[in-house]
Design a protein around this motif. Structure first.
Motif, short mmCIF file in Angstrom:
data_model
loop_
_atom_site.label_atom_id
_atom_site.label_comp_id
_atom_site.label_asym_id
_atom_site.label_seq_id
_atom_site.Cartn_x
_atom_site.Cartn_y
_atom_site.Cartn_z
N UNK A 130 0.83 -1.20 0.00
CA UNK A 130 0.00 0.00 0.00
C UNK A 130 0.87 1.26 0.00
N UNK A 131 1.96 1.24 0.73
CA UNK A 131 2.88 2.38 0.74
C UNK A 131 3.53 2.55 -0.63
N UNK A 132 3.79 1.43 -1.30
CA UNK A 132 4.38 1.49 -2.64
C UNK A 132 3.45 2.20 -3.62
N UNK A 133 2.14 1.95 -3.48
CA UNK A 133 1.17 2.62 -4.35
C UNK A 133 1.14 4.13 -4.12
N UNK A 134 1.57 4.55 -2.93
CA UNK A 134 1.64 5.97 -2.61
C UNK A 134 3.01 6.56 -2.94
N UNK A 135 3.86 5.73 -3.56
CA UNK A 135 5.16 6.24 -4.00
C UNK A 135 6.30 6.01 -3.04
N UNK A 136 6.06 5.30 -1.92
CA UNK A 136 7.13 5.03 -0.96
C UNK A 136 7.73 3.65 -1.22
N UNK A 137 9.03 3.60 -1.41
CA UNK A 137 9.71 2.34 -1.71
C UNK A 137 10.45 1.87 -0.46
N UNK A 138 9.79 1.06 0.35
CA UNK A 138 10.37 0.52 1.58
C UNK A 138 10.95 -0.87 1.32
N UNK A 139 11.99 -1.22 2.05
CA UNK A 139 12.59 -2.55 1.91
C UNK A 139 11.81 -3.58 2.71
N UNK A 140 11.52 -4.72 2.09
CA UNK A 140 10.87 -5.82 2.79
C UNK A 140 11.91 -6.72 3.43
N UNK A 141 11.66 -7.12 4.67
CA UNK A 141 12.56 -8.02 5.40
C UNK A 141 11.86 -9.34 5.65
N UNK A 142 12.64 -10.40 5.80
CA UNK A 142 12.03 -11.74 5.90
C UNK A 142 11.99 -12.32 7.30
N UNK A 143 12.97 -12.01 8.14
CA UNK A 143 13.05 -12.71 9.42
C UNK A 143 13.44 -11.75 10.54
N UNK A 144 12.41 -11.20 11.26
CA UNK A 144 10.98 -11.47 11.11
C UNK A 144 10.39 -10.63 9.98
N UNK A 145 9.12 -10.91 9.58
CA UNK A 145 8.47 -10.10 8.56
C UNK A 145 8.46 -8.63 9.00
N UNK A 146 9.02 -7.76 8.19
CA UNK A 146 9.11 -6.34 8.56
C UNK A 146 9.41 -5.50 7.33
N UNK A 147 9.37 -4.18 7.54
CA UNK A 147 9.77 -3.21 6.54
C UNK A 147 10.84 -2.34 7.16
N UNK A 148 11.67 -1.75 6.32
CA UNK A 148 12.60 -0.76 6.90
C UNK A 148 12.77 0.42 5.96
#
Length: 549
Positions: free
Chosen positions: A467-485
């Motif tokens: 949803x943030x990507x659709x607003x133009x924000x490119x956040x990094x996805x993390x896998x362990x644990x599931x998170x964004x940064x």
């Protein structure tokens, strides 16, 4: 028959019998040695990972083997192939489209033109290629990636690079000016890390700096300790470049889980993995996933005690962590550089928070003698004596010139100011998540520098990322644990309040109407399935394939 039976069979002489006996003894010794070696490896592995950890690894290995067999079945292969074809088509449409938006006129150039095109054609193509870029970059909506030092600095870099466009450090006798700038750049960065008595070289980026460090530690351990089966110990949060180095240089790598609360590696757990084959251990300052600084002083004690190397990965920290003290923001940040006994190497990306042109990094060592293990030399080559300090032979002198100009142009005062802005914005972001998003989001660990990672125990964090990507924000996805940064830069720091505002709206919408699709959801969701590792690996390789369509 009687004549045949009366023939006598020759008996072995004394010497032959002794030889046979010795061969039997030698064979027994070899079997004992091999059994001892296998037993020692098994003991070390069990000691390091524990019974539970070893059991989990065994289960994972068996599961992956079974999955690999199942994926060979015609029906499974067809299904996977069909899904990957859809993924490839989607990636092509996004990354390598054959049609362009209205107003973008580009020529598809797939072979060298018969005659050269003029400069006006080139300028037209450049202008249209720029139209494909997202405005999100200039608005500071990208996590890391774009470390912008300002338009004035960009002009300085462009001018410096153009002045030394044709230079090559491989030939210092031909281009002495580049040699001088490279030596001075290394010296300036060494002093930032309290490495006045140390040595270093430039590289093309953080990955090459890490590769060079691992190779150097391997060759040092072989020459000084006789280690022929090298191993290294890294935190689970360490950069992927260490795993790449392990693969390239045939080094066994042990991954130590980080503390789930602090997100730092625990030295007592690292200690369990150290054995007679260990050449180095690793700490990050900070790590990429959640921006935490590992306890470098405690890791340094281990390095000194066991006479092994300690590489501190400051690629991301670079000119942020080194200026935190000058900015009055170092409280709570452990010592991380050559002030710490045991630190043998440090990598620093000048093309990140140093704002130098892309392709600029420094690998540093505690001594010149240690750096020599990095070099490649071939004195008996048919083309003459060949020697190079790092992976590349020929290197672009223009990048070195741009980096040297950048550091001189900004100076200590300029870097201190940018450090204040970036760390200030990151800490403000983390504080707001803790206070205003409590119950919905949480911050991983206690980040002190430029990276803030956050997850959720009640919402789909990947849906929030989409949803943030659709607003133009490119956040990094993390896998362990599931998170964004978000890795804050000067551009992002100026827009932190807008980031928080959009995040608040997205969280509220997700709470009212949870979504179950999107790029992050599909990718990281697949990773949780039985065939996840295989599927995600294939998607990653397909992604790279598409870049060259």
């Amino acid at each position: 028959m009687a004549a045949w039976s009366s023939l006598s069979v020759p008996q072995p002489g004394p010497r032959t019998a002794v030889l046979v006996q010795r061969l039997v003894q030698l064979s027994t010794l070899v079997r004992i040695y091999l059994l001892f070696k296998i037993s020692l490896r098994a003991y070390r592995h069990l000691y390091a990972y524990g019974l539970v950890g070893t059991s989990v690894q065994a289960y994972s290995a068996i599961k992956n083997f079974v999955v690999s067999l199942l994926l060979r079945l015609p029906s499974a292969r067809r299904e996977v192939t069909t899904e990957l074809a859809k993924v490839r088509a989607d990636l092509v449409s996004k990354l390598a489209p054959t049609t362009y938006p209205e107003g973008v006129n580009l020529t598809n150039v797939r072979e060298i033109p018969p005659t050269g095109r003029d400069i006006e054609w080139l300028r037209s193509e450049w202008a249209n290629l720029h139209k494909l870029e997202h405005s999100d970059v200039d608005e500071g909506r990208v996590s890391g990636a774009v470390y912008h030092g300002g338009n004035d600095l960009s002009k300085v870099i462009a001018e410096a690079s153009s002045e030394f466009l044709l230079t090559n450090p491989l030939h210092p006798d031909v281009f002495p000016g580049i040699r001088k700038m490279e030596a001075e750049l290394v010296s300036m960065v060494l002093k930032l890390f309290h490495g006045e008595g140390g040595a270093g070289t430039t590289t093309s980026g953080g990955t090459e700096s890490i590769l060079m460090s691992v190779k150097t530690h391997r060759d040092w351990a072989r020459a000084t300790k006789g280690i022929t089966e090298p191993e290294m110990v890294v935190p689970a949060s360490a950069h992927a470049a260490f795993f790449k180095a392990a693969q390239y240089f045939c080094i066994k790598i042990h991954t130590v889980p980080v503390n789930p609360e602090t997100r730092q590696v625990e030295p007592k757990r690292v200690k369990r993995f150290i054995n007679a084959n260990t050449i180095m251990i690793v700490g990050s300052a900070p790590n990429f996933p959640d921006g935490m600084v590992d306890p470098i002083p405690e890791l340094g004690l281990l390095a000194v005690r066991y006479n092994i190397g300690l590489h501190v990965d400051c690629c991301l920290g670079s000119f942020i962590i080194t200026f935190a003290e000058r900015a009055g923001l170092a409280q709570g940040i452990p010592k991380f550089d050559f002030q710490v006994p045991g630190v043998s190497a440090i990598s620093c990306d000048t093309h990140k928070y140093g704002f130098c042109p892309k392709g600029s990094s420094i690998i540093m060592y505690r001594s010149e003698a240690f750096r020599r293990f990095q070099y490649f030399s071939m004195p008996e080559w048919a083309g003459g004596v060949y020697a190079s300090p790092s992976m590349a032979g020929s290197r672009p002198g223009s990048i070195i010139a741009g980096a040297w100009a950048t550091v001189n142009y900004i100076g200590l005062e300029g870097y201190t100011k940018s450090c204040e802005e970036i760390i200030g914005a990151a800490r403000h972001f983390a504080s707001e998540i803790r206070q205003k998003f409590a119950g919905d989001l949480y911050v991983l660990g206690n980040p002190q520098l430029s990276v803030v990672a956050f997850g959720s125990r009640t919402l789909s964090i990947y849906s929030i990322g989409d949803a943030m990507s659709k607003r133009g924000w490119h956040l990094n996805g993390l896998a362990d644990p599931p998170a964004l940064h978000m890795a804050f830069t000067r551009l992002t720091a100026a827009n932190v309040d807008k980031l928080l505002s959009d995040l608040a709206e997205v969280v509220q919408l997700e709470k009212k109407s949870p979504t179950k699709d999107g790029t992050m959801v599909a990718l990281y969701g697949a990773g949780q399935t039985v065939a996840g590792p295989y599927v995600v690996d294939e998607v990653a390789r397909t992604f790279i394939d598409v870049l060259y369509v």
